[in-house]
Design a protein around this motif. Structure first.
Motif, PDB file in Angstrom:
ATOM      1  N   PHE A 124      66.342 140.737  97.070  1.00 54.40           N
ATOM      2  CA  PHE A 124      65.133 141.171  96.372  1.00 54.40           C
ATOM      3  C   PHE A 124      65.289 140.980  94.868  1.00 54.40           C
ATOM      4  O   PHE A 124      64.393 140.454  94.194  1.00 54.40           O
ATOM      5  CB  PHE A 124      64.848 142.635  96.705  1.00 54.40           C
ATOM      6  N   LEU A 125      66.427 141.397  94.326  1.00 55.76           N
ATOM      7  CA  LEU A 125      66.670 141.262  92.886  1.00 55.76           C
ATOM      8  C   LEU A 125      66.806 139.793  92.492  1.00 55.76           C
ATOM      9  O   LEU A 125      66.354 139.385  91.423  1.00 55.76           O
ATOM     10  CB  LEU A 125      67.931 142.035  92.497  1.00 55.76           C
ATOM     11  N   GLU A 126      67.422 139.004  93.358  1.00 58.81           N
ATOM     12  CA  GLU A 126      67.539 137.567  93.089  1.00 58.81           C
ATOM     13  C   GLU A 126      66.155 136.921  93.033  1.00 58.81           C
ATOM     14  O   GLU A 126      65.902 136.040  92.202  1.00 58.81           O
ATOM     15  CB  GLU A 126      68.389 136.897  94.165  1.00 58.81           C
ATOM     16  N   SER A 127      65.273 137.365  93.910  1.00 59.39           N
ATOM     17  CA  SER A 127      63.915 136.808  93.925  1.00 59.39           C
ATOM     18  C   SER A 127      63.178 137.121  92.636  1.00 59.39           C
ATOM     19  O   SER A 127      62.430 136.291  92.112  1.00 59.39           O
ATOM     20  CB  SER A 127      63.133 137.369  95.120  1.00 59.39           C
ATOM     21  N   GLU A 128      63.388 138.344  92.098  1.00 51.19           N
ATOM     22  CA  GLU A 128      62.764 138.711  90.831  1.00 51.19           C
ATOM     23  C   GLU A 128      63.245 137.798  89.706  1.00 51.19           C
ATOM     24  O   GLU A 128      62.458 137.334  88.889  1.00 51.19           O
ATOM     25  CB  GLU A 128      63.076 140.174  90.499  1.00 51.19           C
TER      26      GLU A 128
END
Length: 473
Positions: A124-128
């Motif tokens: 999720f954080l990588e996608s951000e």
């Protein structure tokens, strides 16, 4: 560490007890956690927009909760204005720890079921972070762009395969994560025409390879299992916008495309109504796009047209009532209108009417601990603006309703000045009256408290032009 040791001992007590029936199906899971700097004294647990329970924090801001008759899948836990997801399956005992001042980045899971959830949050954080990279890539030709995003998808797939090989997760988790990779990739395809620097979006759309959107034929626009998941809903919003662009171009008679045009937005609401049959997903998309349009518009006639189309199509009565009140509030804040009367509380705990503190042209902005990055960036921007425009009064209002002490502590932590800082005495009422969405909303008024612009933004490229026009009157 002490927290986890004590919590693990507590879980051992629960899970170490003998089952009533050794052959019985295990249909429950535990979720617990500790919240640092809590905004409220409870956590709300939900699944598919249905609230399961409101769980109180104890004296040390911790909780432990047993979900009986577990339906495995994605659950949401909310605290204050923030929320995050957790994947729960039978026999899981997932514990988390987070700091509200850095919600997603501080979130860490432990216990049985933690590995899959830490992996989920990591992606999720990588996608951000990936979103900014995608914006840069979108300036490439469609062919080169596809090569880059194919490479990103392949890297994610390889990383996921290594995780599966090492940890042997359930089929549910594997299906979910594969969908995550796919929909992230599809979203990258759908945003390409909008983020590409070219102004003629319809022509950019026509220039992509013939097979660029082949995956659409296999898309389920009504996937209830993924409807509570960020990447799926993001894809739907991007895809609907892109599909609308094609339909809108067919009758726009060569006019330059503008995403904020009433015609385009009416076309988008109509497409959602015809494409999406699941009531919950349809209502969510209709609400998001309608609210987005209204939050950017100061045109009463256009707002009524969009609201009317939305009301015809949505079946969510609560949302319809909210947007109707929102439009009424926007109309009451049009240029020339008198600023509504609202009671503020200063940082010396004195009550003051909003009008009583306006004695020169003023800029009114807002902040909340629920939007922490905006709080920091907006106060830094206000420092610059106050020095640049001493003729203006900059009034800043906290909308949380947590009380003076908490907001004062946060301001002190960043050495922000309290002068012209206030709280609303009744924040819920004020948020409704001032159509407080998004949090970046800024109201510009003249020295008599009459609205100059009820929907400005201190970060907008037109903001300084607006205030200079006011000062030069």
């Amino acid at each position: 560490m002490k927290f986890y040791l004590s919590f693990i001992l507590l879980c051992v007590t629960f899970f170490g007890c003998k089952k009533d029936n050794g052959s019985a199906t295990v249909d429950y899971a535990y979720i617990g956690g500790e919240i640092i700097n809590p905004n409220t004294k409870y956590v709300v647990l939900s699944k598919n927009e249905t609230i399961i329970d409101t769980i109180n924090l104890d004296g040390r801001n911790r909780f432990l909760y047993k979900i009986k008759n577990l339906s495995d899948g994605i659950y949401n836990f909310r605290h204050g204005g923030e929320y995050q997801m957790v994947l729960l399956e039978p026999q899981d005992s997932v514990l988390f720890r987070l700091n509200t001042l850095d919600f997603d980045e501080s979130l860490v899971f432990s216990g049985k079921g933690s590995k899959k959830n830490n992996y989920l949050i990591e992606t999720f954080l990588e996608s951000e972070a990936e979103e900014q990279y995608i914006i840069k890539l979108c300036q490439l030709s469609a062919e080169d762009y596809q090569k880059h995003i194919d490479s990103i998808r392949d890297r994610k797939t390889e990383k996921f395969n290594q995780f599966v090989k090492k940890h042997h997760p359930s089929d549910l988790f594997k299906d979910f994560m594969q969908a995550n990779i796919n929909y992230s990739y599809y979203s990258s395809k759908e945003v390409y025409p909008f983020l590409h620097y070219g102004k003629n979006k319809a022509e950019i759309l026509k220039s992509v390879p013939a097979n660029f959107y082949d995956y659409r034929k296999d898309i389920n626009y009504n996937d209830v299992l993924l409807s509570n998941y960020h990447n799926y809903m993001t894809f739907l919003r991007h895809s609907v916008s892109n599909l609308t662009l094609e339909k809108h171009d067919a009758h726009s008679t060569g006019k330059p495309f503008h995403r904020g045009s009433t015609c385009y937005n009416l076309d988008r609401l109509h497409l959602i109504d015809s494409l999406v049959t699941n009531e919950a997903i349809k209502n969510e998309l209709l609400f998001k796009f309608t609210m987005y349009f209204l939050s950017k518009s100061n045109n009463e006639k256009n707002n009524e047209a969009i609201l009317g189309s939305y009301i015809e199509k949505s079946t969510n009565e609560k949302d319809k009532d909210q947007l109707t009140r929102y439009v009424n509030s926007i109309n009451n804040l049009k240029a020339g209108a008198k600023l509504p009367e609202l009671t503020l509380i200063s940082y010396n705990k004195a009550e003051q009417d909003l009008h009583s503190i306006i004695n020169k042209p003023s800029v009114i902005s807002f902040w909340s601990t629920m939007h922490y990055e905006h709080f920091k960036k907006s106060h830094k921007q206000l420092r610059i603006l106050k020095e640049k425009y001493p003729e203006l009064k900059f009034i800043t209002i906290n909308i949380d309703g947590y009380g003076i002490d908490k907001s004062k502590q946060i301001l002190q932590g960043y050495n922000f000045d309290y002068s012209d800082e206030y709280l609303f005495k009744n924040p819920d009422k004020a948020i409704d009256i001032l159509a407080m969405y998004p949090i970046t909303k800024t109201i510009i008024v003249d020295r008599k408290g009459k609205v100059v612009n009820g929907n400005s933004n201190i970060f907008s490229i037109s903001f300084e032009k607006e205030v200079l026009g006011l000062l030069n009157r």
